[in-house]
Design a protein around this motif. Sequence first.
Motif, PDB file in Angstrom:
ATOM      1  N   MET A 169     -77.300  17.531 -36.157  1.00 21.75           N
ATOM      2  CA  MET A 169     -77.865  17.859 -34.844  1.00 21.75           C
ATOM      3  C   MET A 169     -77.776  19.359 -34.559  1.00 21.75           C
ATOM      4  SD  MET A 169     -79.207  15.233 -33.359  1.00 21.75           S
ATOM      5  CE  MET A 169     -79.224  15.593 -31.598  1.00 21.75           C
ATOM      6  N   ARG A 170     -76.657  19.978 -34.901  1.00 21.72           N
ATOM      7  CA  ARG A 170     -76.505  21.410 -34.655  1.00 21.72           C
ATOM      8  C   ARG A 170     -77.487  22.219 -35.504  1.00 21.72           C
ATOM      9  NH1 ARG A 170     -69.873  22.043 -34.478  1.00 21.72           N
ATOM     10  NH2 ARG A 170     -69.575  21.203 -32.354  1.00 21.72           N
ATOM     11  N   ASN A 172     -80.284  21.205 -36.718  1.00 28.26           N
ATOM     12  CA  ASN A 172     -81.646  20.935 -36.253  1.00 28.26           C
ATOM     13  C   ASN A 172     -81.950  21.705 -34.979  1.00 28.26           C
ATOM     14  OD1 ASN A 172     -83.815  18.697 -34.959  1.00 28.26           O
ATOM     15  ND2 ASN A 172     -83.906  19.024 -37.163  1.00 28.26           N
ATOM     16  N   ALA A 173     -80.955  21.822 -34.104  1.00 26.10           N
ATOM     17  CA  ALA A 173     -81.138  22.572 -32.858  1.00 26.10           C
ATOM     18  C   ALA A 173     -81.431  24.041 -33.142  1.00 26.10           C
ATOM     19  CB  ALA A 173     -79.906  22.432 -31.971  1.00 26.10           C
ATOM     20  N   MET A 179     -84.992  24.358 -34.312  1.00 25.20           N
ATOM     21  CA  MET A 179     -85.950  24.151 -33.233  1.00 25.20           C
ATOM     22  C   MET A 179     -86.013  25.368 -32.313  1.00 25.20           C
ATOM     23  SD  MET A 179     -88.283  22.505 -31.793  1.00 25.20           S
ATOM     24  CE  MET A 179     -88.279  21.013 -32.788  1.00 25.20           C
ATOM     25  N   GLU A 180     -84.877  25.987 -32.066  1.00 26.84           N
ATOM     26  CA  GLU A 180     -84.884  27.204 -31.246  1.00 26.84           C
ATOM     27  C   GLU A 180     -85.738  28.289 -31.899  1.00 26.84           C
ATOM     28  OE1 GLU A 180     -80.889  28.425 -30.550  1.00 26.84           O
ATOM     29  OE2 GLU A 180     -80.474  26.843 -29.082  1.00 26.84           O
ATOM     30  N   THR A 195     -91.263  18.311 -25.622  1.00 21.44           N
ATOM     31  CA  THR A 195     -90.538  17.515 -26.607  1.00 21.44           C
ATOM     32  C   THR A 195     -91.076  16.097 -26.613  1.00 21.44           C
ATOM     33  OG1 THR A 195     -88.525  18.837 -26.334  1.00 21.44           O
ATOM     34  CG2 THR A 195     -88.273  16.636 -27.286  1.00 21.44           C
ATOM     35  N   ILE A 251     -86.714  12.970 -30.265  1.00 25.98           N
ATOM     36  CA  ILE A 251     -85.510  13.440 -30.949  1.00 25.98           C
ATOM     37  C   ILE A 251     -84.867  12.236 -31.620  1.00 25.98           C
ATOM     38  CG2 ILE A 251     -83.226  14.479 -30.692  1.00 25.98           C
ATOM     39  CD1 ILE A 251     -84.269  15.996 -28.277  1.00 25.98           C
ATOM     40  N   ASN A 270     -86.521  16.717 -34.571  1.00 27.52           N
ATOM     41  CA  ASN A 270     -86.948  17.062 -33.216  1.00 27.52           C
ATOM     42  C   ASN A 270     -88.442  17.357 -33.276  1.00 27.52           C
ATOM     43  OD1 ASN A 270     -87.306  18.131 -30.629  1.00 27.52           O
ATOM     44  ND2 ASN A 270     -85.267  19.046 -30.605  1.00 27.52           N
TER      45      ASN A 270
END
Length: 242
Positions: free
Chosen positions: A66-67, A69-70, A73-74, A92, A95, A122
């Motif tokens: 998750m981290r 992927n975040a 995405m940013e 979005t 997710i 995401n």
Amino acid sequence: MKSAIALMTIAASSIAPAAIAQTSVTVAEKAPIVTLNVTETVEAAPDQAIVGTGVQTRAPTAVEAMRGNAAKMEKLIAALAKAGIPKKDIQTSGINLSAQYDYSDRAGQPTPPRFIGYEASNQLSIKLQDVKKVGTLLDTMVAAGATNVSGPSFTISDPTPMLAQARGAALKTAKMQADYYAQAAGYRSARLVTLSESSSEGRPPMPMMVRSFKEDAAAATPVEPGQVGSSVTLTVQYALER
């Protein structure tokens, strides 16, 4: 005594008209009825495009997936903003986080699934107000780390004028057909009895997105918007009259 009888007669006669005025009478349609379903479509060049994109990340643990992927995405969202896409046109759409297993047999022997980690994804839905920039946007997203792209789906931002035109054409067609049936059956004319409508803003098949492998690095992914159609379907009933 006669006066009393006379008053009763007058009272009764004054009540009768009121009772008659409240009576409801329905006359059933006796003429032959023709039921028609007519669809008309009006096409025009689209002025909007919807594109889907997103990133996927695999890691040994759910937190790492998750981290990671975040962070991807940013970077992708920042690239979209730099490309001039307003924040209101970026949404979005999904997710997901799921455990991943290897189901393949090793050494030709059936073995239980082997856990290999987690996959996080995401997804974004992007509305583009300039259809001419779709190809360039696709390349921008891939360069920014997008691992999947879907679409584009082309639409008309305001299909109201097209629907009005399709509605008028459908009604005209329905009247022509009803008059034909009336004359063919020996009747003088066709009178509209009922009308109902359903409408839809159509979309063409998704165009295939082909990457360009030419030496020219500035060439964008070719995308052809074509045309989209707005349709109106009328269900009408006409009474045939002599």
